[in-house]
Design an enzyme around this catalytic site. Sequence first.
Site, PDB file in Angstrom:
ATOM      1  CE1 TYR A   1      -3.434  -2.675   0.009  1.00  0.00           C
ATOM      2  CE2 TYR A   1      -3.992  -2.161   2.086  1.00  0.00           C
ATOM      3  CZ  TYR A   1      -3.976  -2.929   0.996  1.00  0.00           C
ATOM      4  OH  TYR A   1      -5.141  -3.920   0.909  1.00  0.00           O
TER       5      TYR A   1
ATOM      6  CE  LYS B   1       0.953 -17.282  -1.614  1.00  0.00           C
ATOM      7  NZ  LYS B   1       0.361 -18.694  -2.012  1.00  0.00           N
TER       8      LYS B   1
ATOM      9  CG  ASP C   1      -2.411 -19.839  -0.386  1.00  0.00           C
ATOM     10  OD1 ASP C   1      -1.638 -19.782   0.721  1.00  0.00           O
ATOM     11  OD2 ASP C   1      -2.216 -20.167  -1.214  1.00  0.00           O
TER      12      ASP C   1
ATOM     13  CG  ASP D   1      -7.346  -4.492   3.779  1.00  0.00           C
ATOM     14  OD1 ASP D   1      -8.269  -4.416   4.170  1.00  0.00           O
ATOM     15  OD2 ASP D   1      -7.273  -3.602   2.651  1.00  0.00           O
TER      16      ASP D   1
ATOM     17  CG  ASP E   1     -12.521  -6.986   5.407  1.00  0.00           C
ATOM     18  OD1 ASP E   1     -12.224  -6.431   6.501  1.00  0.00           O
ATOM     19  OD2 ASP E   1     -12.690  -6.425   4.561  1.00  0.00           O
TER      20      ASP E   1
END
Length: 369
Positions: A142, A193, A226, A250, A254
């Site tokens: 970001y 990852k 993942d 992020d 959620d």
Amino acid sequence: MATQKLLLLPGDGIGVEVMAEVKRLIAFLNKSGLASFETEEDLVGGAAYDAHGKAISEDAMKRALAADAVMFGAVGGPKWADVPYAARPEAGLLRLRKDLGLFANLRPAVCYPALADASSLKRELVEGLDIMIVRELTGGVYFGEPKEIVTLESGEKRAIDTQVYTTHEIERIARVAFDLAKVRKSLVHSSEKHNVMKSGVLWKQVVTAVHKAEYPELKLEHILADNCGMQLVRTPKQFDVIVCDNLFGDMLSDVAAMLTGSLGMLPSASLGATDPATGKRKAMYEPVHGSAPDIAGKGLANPIATLASFGMALRYSFGLSEAADRLDAAIAQVLGEGLRTKDIAAVGQNAVSTSDMGGAVIKALETAR
């Protein structure tokens, strides 16, 4: 009792409505003598763009830097879909995080017993759920440079976002996660990852080193991001503290939010480094949900995430753990009595308004005294 200075930034959409319930709560705390707050209010997001042509004004930033803590609502909406990228509503939130140095985002996902059936998962999978996601907030993709869209010689466009992390950035967020785990269940999952990203390789190396050198008594497990998303909807209670970078944090937070029944239930705290001279740290508290323009102004928004975010402010910024515990208990009591806003109401169940839910929480606080 010391008076705490609090800046309120309601923002756009339902941010204004849920922040109104925080104002009512602050008024109650001041009147009851449980706390003493002095508040200021300013614009952020689309509202600030309409007034100043930017997502947050310089005056508002000065107020944020001077405050003991910031309460943030929500920003954005279709009205501002075509404003310049640098002035988009979300730019105000990103600037606050960057200029205040808010590198650690704490996102608890707690399933209240009364809401276990509101989750998209089966009751037995989420009942008693209590997860803390620790998201690095000022680095990663970001904020990394270069970040641009360029036109190639062929006329084709190419977009670039850069994922960047340093050892220091990873070390400090890892310590936040391990310190939280020490007072919870002594378990940390580090999610990245490393199989396809060099930043993930460094992340894993640094978190492992911090664990070995400073927190060997705790249990550390590494999990690919993942797989972590899959496991959150498979067997979420295997987790306690999850630490991850800005992008994965992020997304995973959620996912965790929906385990609790609604995004309207999930609070968050964004914390800076502790000032060695004063012992204080910059902080901002906000619900995880967005501005929900489709229901804005209708009294349908769930204020619990924002009220619970203020509870985190009581705990982490103001040292008022007893008041925070009482607020948490009041929220649980109200939910246990069957009050529901539309987002968490069962089919056919009557839903109460934003102000009704906020008022019920305050009433529960009053009667518990």
